[in-house]
Structure formats: structure tokens, C-alpha cells
Design an enzyme around this catalytic site. Structure first.
Site, PDB file in Angstrom:
ATOM      1  CD  GLN A   1      -2.761  -1.260   2.011  1.00  0.00           C
ATOM      2  OE1 GLN A   1      -3.684  -0.441   2.820  1.00  0.00           O
ATOM      3  NE2 GLN A   1      -1.911  -1.908   3.474  1.00  0.00           N
TER       4      GLN A   1
ATOM      5  CB  VAL B   1       3.230   5.454  -2.543  1.00  0.00           C
ATOM      6  CG1 VAL B   1       2.102   5.374  -2.506  1.00  0.00           C
ATOM      7  CG2 VAL B   1       2.890   6.969  -1.038  1.00  0.00           C
ATOM      8  CG  ASP B   2       7.568   4.068   0.576  1.00  0.00           C
ATOM      9  OD1 ASP B   2       7.314   3.742   2.211  1.00  0.00           O
ATOM     10  OD2 ASP B   2       7.559   2.206   0.561  1.00  0.00           O
TER      11      ASP B   2
ATOM     12  CG  HIS C   1      -3.128   2.613  -2.178  1.00  0.00           C
ATOM     13  ND1 HIS C   1      -2.581   2.355  -1.029  1.00  0.00           N
ATOM     14  CD2 HIS C   1      -3.859   1.729  -2.440  1.00  0.00           C
ATOM     15  CE1 HIS C   1      -4.241   1.812  -0.187  1.00  0.00           C
ATOM     16  NE2 HIS C   1      -4.706   1.236  -1.357  1.00  0.00           N
TER      17      HIS C   1
ATOM     18  CB  CYS D   1       0.236  17.791 -19.064  1.00  0.00           C
ATOM     19  SG  CYS D   1       0.859  16.693 -20.044  1.00  0.00           S
TER      20      CYS D   1
ATOM     21  CB  CYS E   1      -3.024  17.578 -22.426  1.00  0.00           C
ATOM     22  SG  CYS E   1      -3.134  17.620 -20.790  1.00  0.00           S
TER      23      CYS E   1
ATOM     24  CB  THR F   1      -1.936  -2.988   7.152  1.00  0.00           C
ATOM     25  OG1 THR F   1      -3.046  -1.968   5.955  1.00  0.00           O
ATOM     26  CG2 THR F   1      -1.962  -4.260   7.342  1.00  0.00           C
TER      27      THR F   1
HETATM   28  C1  BV8 Z   1     -11.938   3.083  -3.726  1.00  0.00           C
HETATM   29  C2  BV8 Z   1      -1.744   6.217  -1.665  1.00  0.00           C
HETATM   30  C3  BV8 Z   1     -13.860   2.918  -5.263  1.00  0.00           C
HETATM   31  C4  BV8 Z   1      -2.244   8.382  -1.195  1.00  0.00           C
HETATM   32  C5  BV8 Z   1      -3.572   5.712   0.111  1.00  0.00           C
HETATM   33  C6  BV8 Z   1     -16.092   7.069  -0.259  1.00  0.00           C
HETATM   34  C7  BV8 Z   1     -15.669   7.233  -1.635  1.00  0.00           C
HETATM   35  C8  BV8 Z   1     -15.339   6.193  -2.083  1.00  0.00           C
HETATM   36  C9  BV8 Z   1     -14.298   5.322  -1.172  1.00  0.00           C
HETATM   37  C10 BV8 Z   1     -14.814   4.894  -0.027  1.00  0.00           C
HETATM   38  C11 BV8 Z   1     -15.736   6.424   0.355  1.00  0.00           C
HETATM   39  N1  BV8 Z   1     -15.690   6.170   2.074  1.00  0.00           N
HETATM   40  C12 BV8 Z   1     -14.728   4.700   1.907  1.00  0.00           C
HETATM   41  C13 BV8 Z   1     -14.277   4.141   1.106  1.00  0.00           C
HETATM   42  C14 BV8 Z   1     -13.588   3.191   0.782  1.00  0.00           C
HETATM   43  C15 BV8 Z   1     -11.935   4.023   0.545  1.00  0.00           C
HETATM   44  C16 BV8 Z   1     -11.356   3.089   1.953  1.00  0.00           C
HETATM   45  O1  BV8 Z   1     -11.208   2.581   2.670  1.00  0.00           O
HETATM   46  N2  BV8 Z   1     -11.050   4.543   3.025  1.00  0.00           N
HETATM   47  C17 BV8 Z   1     -11.262   4.253   4.274  1.00  0.00           C
HETATM   48  C18 BV8 Z   1     -10.638   5.578   5.356  1.00  0.00           C
HETATM   49  C19 BV8 Z   1     -12.480   3.920   5.381  1.00  0.00           C
HETATM   50  N3  BV8 Z   1     -11.132   3.285  -0.654  1.00  0.00           N
HETATM   51  C20 BV8 Z   1     -10.716   4.217  -1.270  1.00  0.00           C
HETATM   52  O2  BV8 Z   1     -11.187   5.650  -1.698  1.00  0.00           O
HETATM   53  C21 BV8 Z   1      -9.482   3.369  -2.523  1.00  0.00           C
HETATM   54  N4  BV8 Z   1     -10.985   3.757  -3.426  1.00  0.00           N
HETATM   55  O3  BV8 Z   1     -12.524   2.760  -2.530  1.00  0.00           O
HETATM   56  O4  BV8 Z   1     -12.035   3.111  -4.780  1.00  0.00           O
HETATM   57  C22 BV8 Z   1     -14.017   2.705  -6.506  1.00  0.00           C
HETATM   58  C23 BV8 Z   1     -14.381   2.011  -7.659  1.00  0.00           C
HETATM   59  C24 BV8 Z   1     -14.145   2.174  -8.813  1.00  0.00           C
HETATM   60  C25 BV8 Z   1     -14.021   3.951  -9.329  1.00  0.00           C
HETATM   61  C26 BV8 Z   1     -13.891   4.547  -8.680  1.00  0.00           C
HETATM   62  C27 BV8 Z   1     -13.760   4.233  -7.551  1.00  0.00           C
HETATM   63  C28 BV8 Z   1      -8.537   3.508  -2.696  1.00  0.00           C
HETATM   64  C29 BV8 Z   1      -7.801   3.907  -1.752  1.00  0.00           C
HETATM   65  C30 BV8 Z   1      -6.365   4.643  -1.624  1.00  0.00           C
HETATM   66  C31 BV8 Z   1      -6.135   5.430  -0.758  1.00  0.00           C
HETATM   67  N5  BV8 Z   1      -4.876   5.486  -1.648  1.00  0.00           N
HETATM   68  N6  BV8 Z   1      -2.340   6.085  -0.031  1.00  0.00           N
HETATM   69  C32 BV8 Z   1      -0.611   8.359  -0.615  1.00  0.00           C
HETATM   70  O5  BV8 Z   1      -0.299   7.547  -0.256  1.00  0.00           O
HETATM   71  O6  BV8 Z   1      -1.050  10.187  -0.583  1.00  0.00           O
HETATM   72  S1  BV8 Z   1      -3.813   5.154   1.283  1.00  0.00           S
HETATM   73  C33 BV8 Z   1      -2.962   5.264   2.775  1.00  0.00           C
HETATM   74  O7  BV8 Z   1      -3.478   5.377   3.815  1.00  0.00           O
HETATM   75  C34 BV8 Z   1      -1.988   3.959   2.511  1.00  0.00           C
HETATM   76  O8  BV8 Z   1      -1.779   3.910   1.502  1.00  0.00           O
HETATM   77  C35 BV8 Z   1      -2.631   2.878   3.272  1.00  0.00           C
HETATM   78  O9  BV8 Z   1      -3.919   2.179   2.590  1.00  0.00           O
HETATM   79  C36 BV8 Z   1      -3.250   3.278   4.163  1.00  0.00           C
HETATM   80  C37 BV8 Z   1      -2.819   4.233   5.812  1.00  0.00           C
HETATM   81  O10 BV8 Z   1      -3.335   2.981   6.194  1.00  0.00           O
HETATM   82  P1  BV8 Z   1      -1.806   2.016   6.267  1.00  0.00           P
HETATM   83  O11 BV8 Z   1      -1.198   1.683   5.523  1.00  0.00           O
HETATM   84  O12 BV8 Z   1      -2.697   0.546   7.510  1.00  0.00           O
HETATM   85  O13 BV8 Z   1      -0.943   2.658   8.374  1.00  0.00           O
HETATM   86  P2  BV8 Z   1      -1.652   3.154   8.847  1.00  0.00           P
HETATM   87  O14 BV8 Z   1      -0.901   4.475   9.194  1.00  0.00           O
HETATM   88  O15 BV8 Z   1      -3.239   3.486   9.179  1.00  0.00           O
HETATM   89  O16 BV8 Z   1      -1.201   1.940   9.883  1.00  0.00           O
HETATM   90  C38 BV8 Z   1       0.064   1.760  10.081  1.00  0.00           C
HETATM   91  C39 BV8 Z   1      -0.289   0.400  11.495  1.00  0.00           C
HETATM   92  O17 BV8 Z   1       1.745   0.058  11.227  1.00  0.00           O
HETATM   93  C40 BV8 Z   1      -0.428   0.675  12.222  1.00  0.00           C
HETATM   94  O18 BV8 Z   1      -1.269   0.144  12.712  1.00  0.00           O
HETATM   95  C41 BV8 Z   1       0.910   0.630  13.461  1.00  0.00           C
HETATM   96  O19 BV8 Z   1       0.506   0.009  14.738  1.00  0.00           O
HETATM   97  C42 BV8 Z   1       1.242  -0.327  12.624  1.00  0.00           C
HETATM   98  N7  BV8 Z   1       3.273  -0.289  12.405  1.00  0.00           N
HETATM   99  C43 BV8 Z   1       3.676   1.151  13.371  1.00  0.00           C
HETATM  100  N8  BV8 Z   1       5.396   0.172  13.695  1.00  0.00           N
HETATM  101  C44 BV8 Z   1       5.324  -0.417  12.992  1.00  0.00           C
HETATM  102  C45 BV8 Z   1       4.187  -1.127  12.948  1.00  0.00           C
HETATM  103  N9  BV8 Z   1       3.828  -2.171  12.119  1.00  0.00           N
HETATM  104  C46 BV8 Z   1       5.070  -2.862  11.869  1.00  0.00           C
HETATM  105  N10 BV8 Z   1       5.936  -2.633  12.220  1.00  0.00           N
HETATM  106  C47 BV8 Z   1       6.079  -1.597  13.063  1.00  0.00           C
HETATM  107  N11 BV8 Z   1       7.803  -1.107  12.811  1.00  0.00           N
END
Ligand code: BV8
Length: 254
Positions: free
Chosen positions: A104, A106-107, A122, A150, A153, A191
Site C-alpha cells: 500500500q 508509495v515510497d 496505491h 503537462c 495537454c 497495516t
Molecule cells: C476506492 C496513496 C472506489 C496516497 C492511499 C467514499 C468514496 C469512495 C471510496 C470510499 C469512500 N468511503 C470509504 C471508501 C473506501 C476508501 C477507504 O477505504 N476509506 C477508508 C478511510 C475507510 N477506499 C478508497 O477510496 C480506495 N478506492 O474505494 O475506489 C472506486 C471504484 C471504482 C471507481 C472509482 C472509485 C482507494 C484507497 C487508496 C487511498 N490511497 N495511499 C498517499 O499515500 O498519499 S491510502 C493510504 O492510507 C495508505 O496507502 C494505506 O492504504 C492507508 C494507511 O493505512 P496503513 O498503511 O495501514 O497505515 P496506518 O498508518 O493506518 O497504520 C500503520 C500500521 O502500522 C498501524 O497498525 C501500526 O500499529 C503499524 N506499525 C507501526 N510501526 C510498525 C507497524 N507495523 C510493523 N512494524 C512497525 N515498526
């Protein structure tokens, strides 16, 4: 610090697996110094929540601020290094017949650690494209304070990541879903399992009968349904898992 002890059943499952799938999140990069989404954003960014910046609407409303956030992250990631956990996953791929790595993040840290054919679910911070037509722009000169236009375009250039409300690239979604249905072992690493459809992959794998593992110092609700939960950071758990699997394979105990 001595190696983490890995359950023998898990070691045997990985060592004997035909297909291992790994899905990583922001926690995978935490030990490389890249803040997770759950961490409070530092400094300038403490006023925003990522979900408020990582959307097409935010970019249309205020392209300069959204672009600056990604430039800040590109600078941070460019200075970061992959850690032993990234390298352990790259090595593990050489020990099992098939390993599918979906991130997930993007780094680009998995590729820099030597992983190949990574599914960037992502997108990637450094793969810019234009907002209206998606024309790829590889070498945007850095630093670049404002979004360029761009050359093809004239629309604004945006980071090549998947924003909230945007669809996952079809090929990435298809590969990840197929692997989740086929893998013998599924590792969910770093995650919070809150963002879909990425978070659904672990459940797909579990429902298809895979041995599932969560590696996270703060277990998520998936830990409750996973076969194994290692409450440890990725940088400790993954090298320990690799060492145990290497030992099992060397001694023929796979
Ligand atoms: C989609 C890129 C449909 C950008 C990211 C309304 C409208 C549309 C969709 C939705 C909506 N409402 C909800 C949704 C679905 C939505 C969603 O899931 N929302 C959530 C908030 C509920 N999803 C979407 O929108 C997806 N698209 O549904 O499209 C569609 C279909 C067809 C046509 C059109 C549309 C797209 C989702 C992608 C968003 N982009 N990233 C950027 O990076 O800037 S998401 C981004 O946040 C990350 O990529 C990642 O996925 C997420 C963060 O989560 P984690 O990676 O888990 O990170 P987090 O900080 O939360 O947790 C870290 C964990 O690590 C913790 O548990 C911690 O304890 C642990 N940790 C800490 N240290 C360590 C560790 N673990 C191990 N070792 C360590 N040392």
C-alpha cells in the site's frame, strides 16, 4: 536483542509453501523513518489529516498545498533507507517457489531493498502524471515548489498515487485478488487494515484457506481472526522469520 521466537507451525507453513503473499502498509516503512498515516503528521502537516489531502477534490481545490505535501514526502523518502525487514522479504522471495508482494506504500522502499515485481497497489510517489489526461511525466525536476503543467495537454501534474475515491489500477487489483485466492500463506505487515479494497485481501486469503499472519506491534482486529499474530515490529519479525525458514530448509525440516 535476541531473535524473536517464531511459532514452529508458522515456520513450517512458510518453508513448505507453494505461494506466499505479503501485503504491507505504512508500518513497514516506520523503521525507515517514514511516518505512518496514524502518526501525527509532523510540523507543517500537523494541521491536516492525510485523508483530507489525499483526494482529487483536495488537489483541485488547492493544488499547491497538496503538491507541497507530496514534495515533503518525496524529500523524506529520498533520505530514507530500506531496513532489515524490507531486505528479509526480498531474500524470502528466493527461498519459496512463488512470493507475491503487494504494498500500500508509495515510497518505493521494497524495490530499493531488492524486491522485484512489487504490486504497488496505491501507486508511487515518484511516478507523476497529469491530472486531466494521465500523461506520465517521469523526470519532474526537484525541488519543485508548485505543480508543473503537462507539456502535452497543459493540465496540472499530480503525484502518480491512488487517492481516496479513486479506483485501484486494474492490473494491480486483478493480480492481488488472484494471489489472495491462490496463496498458501498470507502475511499482513504494518497495516491498520482500515483502507479498502487493500484491507479485504487478508480476508479473501483467509476465506480461501490460507494460513494468515499479522505482523504489527499493535494488533488490529484482523489479529483476532488470523492464524498467527506476531506483536512485533516488521524490522524484527521479518528477519527472525527469514532466519527460521532458512534453518528449516537447511535441515530438511520444511
Ligand atoms: C476506492 C496513496 C472506489 C496516497 C492511499 C467514499 C468514496 C469512495 C471510496 C470510499 C469512500 N468511503 C470509504 C471508501 C473506501 C476508501 C477507504 O477505504 N476509506 C477508508 C478511510 C475507510 N477506499 C478508497 O477510496 C480506495 N478506492 O474505494 O475506489 C472506486 C471504484 C471504482 C471507481 C472509482 C472509485 C482507494 C484507497 C487508496 C487511498 N490511497 N495511499 C498517499 O499515500 O498519499 S491510502 C493510504 O492510507 C495508505 O496507502 C494505506 O492504504 C492507508 C494507511 O493505512 P496503513 O498503511 O495501514 O497505515 P496506518 O498508518 O493506518 O497504520 C500503520 C500500521 O502500522 C498501524 O497498525 C501500526 O500499529 C503499524 N506499525 C507501526 N510501526 C510498525 C507497524 N507495523 C510493523 N512494524 C512497525 N515498526
Amino acid at each position: 536483542m535476541q531473535d524473536l521466537s517464531i511459532p514452529q507451525a508458522l515456520v513450517s507453513s512458510v518453508a513448505g509453501a507453494r505461494h506466499v503473499m505479503v501485503v504491507t502498509g505504512a508500518g513497514m516503512s516506520a523503521e525507515s523513518g517514514v511516518p505512518t498515516f496514524r502518526d501525527a503528521q509532523t510540523g507543517l502537516w500537523s494541521r491536516f489529516r492525510p485523508e483530507e489531502l489525499a483526494t482529487p477534490e483536495a488537489f483541485e481545490a488547492d493544488p499547491d498545498t497538496v503538491w507541497a505535501w507530496y514534495e515533503w514526502r518525496r524529500d523524506l523518502v529520498a533520505r530514507a533507507e530500506p531496513h532489515a525487514g524490507h531486505r528479509a522479504l526480498a531474500e524470502l522471495a528466493g527461498l519459496v517457489p512463488r512470493l507475491t508482494l503487494v504494498t500500500q506504500n508509495v515510497d518505493g522502499l521494497h524495490e530499493r531493498a531488492g524486491s522485484r515485481d512489487v504490486v504497488e497497489f496505491h501507486g508511487n510517489l515518484f511516478a507523476n502524471r497529469c491530472f486531466l489526461a494521465g500523461h506520465a511525466l517521469r523526470d519532474v525536476p526537484r525541488p519543485c515548489a508548485k505543480p508543473p503543467t503537462c507539456p502535452t495537454c497543459g493540465s496540472l501534474v499530480r503525484p502518480g498515487v491512488v487517492w481516496f475515491g479513486e479506483a485501484i489500477p486494474e492490473s494491480a487489483l486483478a493480480r492481488a485478488a488472484a494471489s489472495a485466492g491462490d496463496c498458501d500463506v498470507f502475511l499482513s505487515v504494518g497495516t491498520s487494515s482500515l483502507v479498502y479494497p487493500a484491507a479485504g485481501l487478508a480476508h479473501l486469503a483467509r476465506d480461501a484457506g490460507a494460513v494468515t499472519v499479522e505482523i504489527n506491534p499493535e494488533p488490529t482486529e484482523f489479529a483476532g481472526v488470523a492464524t498467527h499474530a506476531l506483536a512485533a515490529p516488521a524490522g524484527r519479525a521479518l528477519p527472525a522469520l527469514l532466519a527460521s525458514v532458512q534453518q528449516a530448509l537447511a535441515s530438511g525440516r520444511a
